[in-house]
Structures are given as C-alpha cells and as structure tokens.
Scaffold this motif. Structure first.
Motif, PDB file in Angstrom:
ATOM      1  N   HIS A  31       0.822  -1.212   0.000  1.00 35.67           N
ATOM      2  CA  HIS A  31       0.000   0.000   0.000  1.00 35.67           C
ATOM      3  C   HIS A  31       0.857   1.264   0.000  1.00 35.67           C
ATOM      4  O   HIS A  31       1.899   1.324   0.651  1.00 35.67           O
ATOM      5  CB  HIS A  31      -0.926   0.008   1.223  1.00 35.67           C
ATOM      6  N   ASN A  62      -8.109  -0.311  -3.746  1.00 31.54           N
ATOM      7  CA  ASN A  62      -8.147  -1.171  -2.573  1.00 31.54           C
ATOM      8  C   ASN A  62      -7.913  -2.624  -2.980  1.00 31.54           C
ATOM      9  O   ASN A  62      -8.115  -2.992  -4.128  1.00 31.54           O
ATOM     10  CB  ASN A  62      -9.475  -1.036  -1.819  1.00 31.54           C
ATOM     11  N   VAL A  90      -3.246   0.530  -3.783  1.00 29.47           N
ATOM     12  CA  VAL A  90      -2.672  -0.805  -3.635  1.00 29.47           C
ATOM     13  C   VAL A  90      -1.894  -1.176  -4.889  1.00 29.47           C
ATOM     14  O   VAL A  90      -2.414  -1.056  -6.000  1.00 29.47           O
ATOM     15  CB  VAL A  90      -3.771  -1.859  -3.382  1.00 29.47           C
ATOM     16  N   SER A 111      -5.146   6.035  -0.146  1.00 25.23           N
ATOM     17  CA  SER A 111      -4.368   4.800  -0.159  1.00 25.23           C
ATOM     18  C   SER A 111      -4.590   4.047  -1.468  1.00 25.23           C
ATOM     19  O   SER A 111      -5.719   3.882  -1.916  1.00 25.23           O
ATOM     20  CB  SER A 111      -4.779   3.920   1.019  1.00 25.23           C
TER      21      SER A 111
END
Length: 400
Positions: free
Chosen positions: A165, A201, A178, A176
């Motif tokens: 992340h 995510n 990924v 955030s």
C-alpha cells in the motif's frame, strides 16, 4: 583558432589538487578542446567539398553537457549557412546520454531529486533542475507501459502474489492505493516480475482482473500459487486457472492467529502450534492440530476455526519434499521484492500521482532483475519432481 590543450599544465593542475571532472575539471577542458578541434576539421572538410564559394564566418557559443562537466563550446559557422556539424548538431546540448543514465541509476536507488541534483553537480559541475530530472525519469513511463503489456511464458511452475500500500494524491487529496505484485518462477527456475498493477483497494475482484491480464498475455498454466489469506483469493485464482494448486502463506496465517491470542499465552500457544506447521507429514500435522484444538479451542475458537477452515489450502505443501516446501510455504519471495520497494520509497511519504509511484517501482524492478541471473537452489531436482506431481502439465515446455 582553437588553442592546443597543454598537457603539462594539466598535470600541474592535477598535482595542485584540481579535480579531474566537474565544471572546472582538467578533463572538461580537454573535451572542450577536442570537440572544437573536431568541429573545425568538419567545417574545413565541408568547405573543401562545397561547389559554391563559401568561407568561415566566426563561431557561436552554446553550453554543452558532457560526461566530465559542463562547458561553453565554440561552434564554427560558414558564410552560406550550409554547414551541418555532426559531432555536436545544431540543437544538441549533450555529448552523450551518460548524465541521463546517471540520473536514472540514482533514481532507481531511491535517491530524492535534491540528492540527485547535488550528486550531478558534484560529478559534472552542472545544476540540474527538478523539471529536467522529472523529464529524464519520465522516459521510464512508456518503457513501463510496454513492459506491463509484454507477452509472458505459457507455463510458470510457481507464482507468488501479494500487495503493498502507498499514499497517492488524487483530486487534491492523498488516498491509499494498492500495488499488486506478481512474482513468477519460470521453467528455468529464474525469478521474474510478471506484473505490477495499481488499484484503490485490495480485493479478490481486482485480483481477478490481474489474473485475467496474465492469461491474456499468454499464461496458460500455473502449477502452484502462493498467496496470503485474503478472502475470496483462492476462488479468484481458480476462476482463471482452475487446475492451479493454492498454498496459503503459513507465516501470514501465524501472524493473523497471534493477533487473537492474549500476550500472556502467546509463547505457550506458539510452542503448541509449531508441531502443526513443522510436521513431517500432513497426517502428523492434523494430529497436532487436534491436540492444539483440545488444549486451546475453548479459549481461542476463532483461531482454531481459521486453521481448520483454511486447512485444505494451508496444508498443500506437506505433499512435497523439503526443498519444494521451503519455496512455497510462504510468500517471502514476493515480500522480499516489497522490502526493496520500501527501501526505494521510504523517503517519499506520498506520491503526487500514480506515474510517479509506478516509474520508481519499475526502476527498482530493473535493478532487482539484474541480480536474478541464476535459478533457485536445487531447481533441476525441484522441476523433475514437479513434473511428476503435475503429470503431463509441463510436457509441452520441457525439452525431453
């Protein structure tokens, strides 16, 4: 006319402590003189071959970057304007791409733009603006895009899949993101990063699209996929590669289990858990798991149930010899790649956009793959045994 380079003066300068390279370096003066002499020779050759009357017409000055330093180059001109120099062309401002390569090399080691600028100034005596460094490193982006779309081998005996992340700026705020990393072991036992994908995510649904991309790029079969315990991950893999054997990471499972064990019991619980994952056979492991359940099941039913519910995918490695077990029982191989990523990005905090993150990670991959020149330990033996365990599935790629 260009003056001659005085070697005796150069030696004296070096003895007096003057730098070899850099803005005022001894070699910088030599390169300047040699370049100007070569340009003069080019012009004279051009004038000798001219059909129409023509002659020299002074010179123009421009700043040129070289591998030894920055210098002012006097470029000769002709009266008719027909002279096209070849050594340093009219709009050329660098003798070589060495500086660009130095910038990319330092960038791939995780150095900040400020540190890169300082090192370039120390080495070459020139101040490199942030915009120029960014422009040089942006050259990696089309290369990255081509790398992400490159064809892959049809068969990979082992693939490790994991995610990491980062914070990336989007619509004025940092969110955030990924990064999905796929590390494969090819038929020759050599490591290869198969893909690098970015999403908002982590989830089985996005992993499904990542695996679909692998399939579209030529991957037809994966013998063993080593993954963490993300819910729905095994099912996503089976959707694209139905024959692939799933091995859940034992280390991830242990870490997740210990989160739910009281600190005062953790040492004793771990001692009773070791016979489960270190058992010589699957049967012995299942007996140890029953004993663990009998002793700790009433205190930590969530932990015991997790092991039992995932046992089919946790216990896959027991069927193999020790040297194959060591390779597949954990996702450490891809986590090692992520450790390299963290070294590169530890000073960054967050990234202004997705490209700034991906180009840095790609530069790190280029560095890492330079070291992956040899197959893993005992690969010939591992491959011959995998060919037996997965009978017929490697026949089309094995030269036997």
């Amino acid at each position: 006319m260009t003056t001659q380079f005085d070697f005796q003066e150069a030696v004296k300068a070096l003895q007096a402590g003057k730098n070899l390279n850099g803005k005022d370096g001894v070699l910088t003066g030599l390169i300047k003189k040699l370049s100007e002499a070569a340009l003069q020779a080019e012009l004279e050759q051009h004038l000798a071959n001219e059909q129409q009357p023509n002659r020299k017409n002074g010179s123009s000055t421009k700043t040129v970057k070289s591998s030894v330093g920055n210098f002012e180059l006097d470029t000769p001109r002709d009266r008719s304007g027909s002279f096209e120099p070849q050594l340093v062309k009219k709009n050329q401002t660098s003798l070589t791409d060495e500086i660009d390569q130095k910038i990319l090399s330092m960038f791939s080691m995780g150095m900040s733009y400020r540190d890169i600028n300082k090192h370039i100034e120390d080495m070459y005596g020139m101040n490199v603006a942030t915009g120029m460094i960014s422009a040089v490193t942006d050259k990696l982006i089309p290369e990255l895009k081509a790398w992400q779309q490159r064809p892959l081998d049809s068969h990979y005996p082992i693939v490790w899949l994991d995610a990491i992340h980062y914070k990336v700026k989007e619509d004025g705020r940092y969110i955030s993101k990924v990064v999905y990393t796929l590390l494969g072991l090819d038929i020759h036992g050599k490591k290869e990063i198969l893909g690098l994908h970015l999403s908002e995510n982590e989830g089985a649904n996005y992993w499904l699209s990542v695996l679909t991309d692998l399939n579209n790029r030529g991957v037809k079969d994966i013998l063993i996929a080593c993954i963490d315990g993300l819910t729905g991950f095994p099912e996503a893999i089976k959707t694209i590669f139905p024959e692939t054997e799933i091995q859940l990471c034992i280390v991830h499972q242990i870490r997740n289990s210990m989160k739910y064990v009281a600190s005062k019991n953790q040492k004793a619980f771990m001692a009773d858990l070791k016979p489960v994952y270190r058992a010589p056979t699957k049967e012995a492991a299942e007996l140890a798991l029953d004993e663990l359940d009998a002793k700790w099941g009433s205190s930590y039913p969530l932990v015991i149930n997790s092991w039992r519910n995932k046992w089919h995918n946790l216990s896959a490695y027991f069927k193999y010899p020790e040297h194959i077990r060591k390779v597949i029982y954990t996702t450490n191989a891809v986590e090692a790649v992520h450790r390299q990523f963290r070294k590169l990005t530890k000073t960054k905090g967050a990234f202004p956009n997705e490209n700034s993150l991906l180009k840095l990670l790609y530069a790190g991959i280029l560095n890492a793959t330079e070291k992956w020149t040899m197959p893993i330990h005992n690969w010939s033996l591992c491959l011959s045994q995998l060919a037996i365990y997965f009978e017929g599935r490697l026949d089309s790629v094995l030269d036997i």
